[in-house]
Write a protein that holds these residues in place. Structure first.
Motif, mmCIF file in Angstrom:
data_model
loop_
_atom_site.group_PDB
_atom_site.id
_atom_site.type_symbol
_atom_site.label_atom_id
_atom_site.label_comp_id
_atom_site.label_asym_id
_atom_site.label_seq_id
_atom_site.Cartn_x
_atom_site.Cartn_y
_atom_site.Cartn_z
ATOM 1 N N GLN A 103 0.830 -1.203 0.000
ATOM 2 C CA GLN A 103 0.000 0.000 0.000
ATOM 3 C C GLN A 103 0.865 1.253 0.000
ATOM 4 O O GLN A 103 0.558 2.230 -0.701
ATOM 5 N N TYR A 107 0.858 4.304 -2.910
ATOM 6 C CA TYR A 107 0.702 5.741 -2.717
ATOM 7 C C TYR A 107 1.918 6.508 -3.237
ATOM 8 O O TYR A 107 1.767 7.612 -3.786
ATOM 9 N N MET A 136 -1.367 6.647 5.508
ATOM 10 C CA MET A 136 -2.390 5.743 4.977
ATOM 11 C C MET A 136 -1.879 4.332 4.739
ATOM 12 O O MET A 136 -2.589 3.504 4.168
ATOM 13 N N TYR A 167 -9.252 6.015 0.001
ATOM 14 C CA TYR A 167 -8.951 5.447 1.322
ATOM 15 C C TYR A 167 -10.214 4.977 2.037
ATOM 16 O O TYR A 167 -10.194 3.965 2.745
ATOM 17 N N HIS A 173 -12.797 2.518 6.578
ATOM 18 C CA HIS A 173 -11.972 3.634 7.051
ATOM 19 C C HIS A 173 -12.764 4.928 6.971
ATOM 20 O O HIS A 173 -13.708 5.042 6.181
#
Length: 245
Positions: A103, A107, A136, A167, A173
């Motif tokens: 992840q 990003y 994140m 997200y 989330h």
């Protein structure tokens, strides 16, 4: 904590010699983004710092879905300018058992960041993007952001808005962010919470928030009303009321 909310703030109160945050209550549902608005000094940062555990409230309760895995960006973060991003990340990730390297890489690629770069070579916008990439990448249920798009260009703001929506898209989330850039609210926020002079003025889903203030200002439901106009009408009226005859 109910199974419907990832963050619940109830009757939050904090007293300072020259400022009082009084009886703030709101809840953040999973899969949603809440925009926290108000003028400078209204109490937004005190609320965010209380949620982050950096300020101890005098009264009230704060319950979030994972107190041991809360992602927070509060203002400017100062990194050692000579350090490479990869070095900073290698240290930071040790604090998060849920760190997700894939992840994080996603990003970085999305923001077009090279983690071999040194901090001193990054613009303000790139530093913010890097902080977001880190925040994140450990699956924090709640992401707390203080002015995440302040001082950066419209293209970068749009990219950040896209990644924030990504997200929360899984419904697991949520994000609470303060901002003065009301176009960001229109673009990404699901709910709006307005703080005025240390008090909760109104909190509601975006459409209901606008409808409430149209009614307050005597406008028709079909009349246009931007978030800028809402803030200006409220704060200007307070200023006019404060001026003696």
């Amino acid at each position: 904590m109910t199974n419907k909310n990832l963050l619940v703030v109830e009757h939050l109160t904090k007293n300072y010699p020259k400022f009082h945050l009084t009886d703030i209550s709101f809840a953040l549902a999973p899969g949603t983004i809440m925009g926290l608005i108000g003028v400078n000094g209204a109490g937004k940062s005190t609320i965010l710092k209380s949620i982050a555990g950096l300020v101890t409230p005098d009264e009230g309760t704060i319950v979030n879905a994972a107190t041991d895995n809360l992602a927070v960006m509060l203002g400017e973060t100062v990194y050692y300018p000579e350090k490479r991003l990869a070095t900073i990340t290698a240290i930071t990730r040790r604090f998060y058992p849920t760190w997700d390297a894939a992840q994080y890489r996603y990003y970085l690629d999305f923001f077009k960041l090279d983690d071999h770069q040194r901090v001193k070579t990054l613009s303000t916008g790139m530093q913010i993007k890097y902080q977001l990439a880190v925040a994140m990448s450990h699956h924090a249920p709640v992401l707390i952001l203080d002015e995440p798009t302040s001082g950066i260009d419209p293209v970068s703001r749009q990219a950040i808005g896209q990644v924030l929506q990504h997200y929360v898209a899984d419904g697991q989330h949520s994000i609470l962010f303060s901002t003065h850039i009301t176009t960001d609210l229109a673009a990404v926020a699901d709910t709006i919470t307005y703080i005025h002079d240390g008090k909760l003025l109104y909190t509601a889903p975006k459409a209901a928030f606008s409808a409430h203030f149209k009614q307050q200002f005597g406008l028709k439901a079909t009349d246009p009303l931007s978030f800028d106009e809402i803030m200006l009408k409220i704060e200007r009226q307070v200023l006019v009321d404060a001026i003696p005859d």
